[in-house]
Design an enzyme around this catalytic site. Structure first.
Site, PDB file in Angstrom:
ATOM      1  N   TYR A 125       6.006   6.138   3.812  1.00 31.89           N
ATOM      2  CA  TYR A 125       6.212   7.572   3.606  1.00 31.89           C
ATOM      3  C   TYR A 125       6.829   8.281   4.809  1.00 31.89           C
ATOM      4  CZ  TYR A 125       4.109   8.432  -0.921  1.00 31.89           C
ATOM      5  OH  TYR A 125       3.867   8.501  -2.262  1.00 31.89           O
ATOM      6  N   LYS A 177      -1.476  -5.704   0.589  1.00 38.37           N
ATOM      7  CA  LYS A 177      -0.512  -6.682   0.080  1.00 38.37           C
ATOM      8  C   LYS A 177      -0.133  -7.584   1.266  1.00 38.37           C
ATOM      9  CE  LYS A 177       2.377  -8.224  -3.146  1.00 38.37           C
ATOM     10  NZ  LYS A 177       1.969  -8.782  -4.451  1.00 38.37           N
ATOM     11  N   ASP A 212      -1.659  -5.686  -6.576  1.00 44.37           N
ATOM     12  CA  ASP A 212      -1.302  -5.992  -7.974  1.00 44.37           C
ATOM     13  C   ASP A 212      -2.534  -6.423  -8.770  1.00 44.37           C
ATOM     14  OD1 ASP A 212      -0.995  -7.926  -6.019  1.00 44.37           O
ATOM     15  OD2 ASP A 212       0.455  -9.125  -7.119  1.00 44.37           O
ATOM     16  N   ASP A 236      -1.138   6.280  -3.326  1.00 46.09           N
ATOM     17  CA  ASP A 236      -0.457   7.236  -4.198  1.00 46.09           C
ATOM     18  C   ASP A 236      -0.455   6.710  -5.641  1.00 46.09           C
ATOM     19  OD1 ASP A 236       1.196   9.490  -4.786  1.00 46.09           O
ATOM     20  OD2 ASP A 236       2.898   8.122  -4.895  1.00 46.09           O
TER      21      ASP A 236
END
Ligand code: NAI
Length: 344
Positions: A125, A177, A212, A236
């Site tokens: 971001y 991740k 995921d 988010d």
């Protein structure tokens, strides 16, 4: 009469003014002691003051250190940078707290009580993006840089773990991740695991999951989670997913907490498709106002507001269209205000 609390009020764009009006009616009915300083931002700021984040708005928040804001429009692809992101940076609002709790029973997912704590300042971001021109195509290649720091991860993780202890959460799950983005999200995972070992072991259970798999697990069995803590972009996305578990964006509040200020808002955006139609659901912003009351050490008022929302939806059965009802914003607000005035 309690002491007045100065607070900045930003109506926002799209449905912003409609849901802010509704929320103010609820706060007035409660007798909430906020002394509002009305300011502008977003598209409204650009149109009125030539800046999506005018200096007067920043000065106001610098003074009050507290704000309630409607959603702010950000153009996609090109145009000015998000005023929301700029506000978070300006006031170092590093923690984004997004609770999701089932209020209307009997839906697809019942009895949800989950909180997403999202790192609010780092990751992808930070806005370090650019295109590379090849031949005649100025957008032939797009590049973005993400930055996560140990210090940034640490303060967010400390906030989240402390919040878990204070609010009696049993389990915290770090979402990452690190199998692919080994450095970018690995640093967050590593920092969280170490912090837990050093200071929080035994206070709650700690778990880790890849983003995921987390998305799938949330849809299959969301009750296995209690609090999710994660980096900016994953937070988010997951907080919208979690909002969907409790009836959609109209039910999801958010708090941006930092060292210098706290800003309360709905998770949803300015909903331009329904703006001005008088049909927006104001509950997300009202729940954000309840979080603001808690933050200001007015938990009794916060509880009265949450109870009134619950009773309006479930006893009076007054609901807006997104919740399957037929009430407009004004009708819902009127029913809610009479619930606040009625002893339960
Ligand atoms: P959105 O959240 O505004 O709308 C998505 C869908 O949900 C739309 O169909 C909308 O009608 C519906 N919806 C949202 N809030 C609702 C409510 N209270 N009651 C009933 N239905 C509701 O997301 P979208 O369309 O992607 O974004 C619109 C604008 O909002 C963009 O400019 C975006 O940048 C901005 N935005 C601002 C945020 C903020 O200020 N914190 C957060 C998210 C988006």
């Amino acid at each position: 009469m309690s002491k007045m609390i100065p607070a900045t009020l930003i109506l926002g764009d799209g449905i912003g003014p409609e849901i802010v009006d509704a929320t103010l009616a609820a706060l007035d009915a409660l007798g909430a002691p906020f002394e509002w300083d009305r300011q502008i931002a977003g598209l409204g700021g650009l149109q009125t003051a030539g800046d999506p984040l005018p200096k007067a708005t920043l000065d106001s928040i610098r003074h009050t250190r507290l704000a309630l804001k409607g959603p702010l429009e950000t153009p996609s692809g090109s145009g000015y940078r998000s005023s929301n992101v700029r506000l978070r940076e300006e006031f170092q609002l590093y923690a984004n707290l997004r609770p999701a709790r089932t209020i209307i029973p009997g839906g697809r997912f019942d009895k949800i009580d989950l909180v997403v704590v999202r790192e609010n300042l780092e990751g992808l971001y930070i806005g370090h993006e650019h295109y590379v021109k090849i031949d005649e195509d100025p957008h032939a290649v797009a590049m973005a840089t993400g930055i996560n720091t140990r210090a940034g991860g640490m303060r967010l993780l400390e906030y989240a773990f402390e919040h878990a202890v204070v609010t009696g959460r049993k389990k915290v799950t770090i979402v990452h991740k690190a199998n692919i983005m080994k450095a970018l999200t690995g640093i967050f995972l590593e920092t969280g695991l170490k912090l837990y070992e050093d200071k929080y072991k035994g206070k709650f259970e700690l778990d880790t999951v890849i983003i995921d798999a987390c998305a799938m697990k949330l849809v299959l069995n969301p009750w296995q989670f209690d609090m999710l803590v994660t980096t900016n972009l994953f937070g988010d996305i997951l907080s919208d997913l979690v909002a969907g578990l409790v009836g959609g964006l109209g039910m999801a509040p958010g708090a941006n907490i930092g060292a210098d200020a706290a800003i309360f808002e709905a998770v949803h955006g300015s909903a331009p498709d329904i703006a001005g139609k008088g049909i927006a659901n104001p509950i997300a912003l009202m729940l954000a106002a309840a979080m603001m009351l808690d933050h200001c050490k007015l938990p009794e008022m916060a509880t009265r507001l949450r109870t009134a929302i619950d009773e309006t939806l479930n006893i009076d059965k007054v609901r807006t269209g997104d919740l399957g009802g037929s009430a407009g914003t004004a009708e819902f607000t009127k029913a809610l205000v009479s619930r606040i005035h009625k002893p339960s």
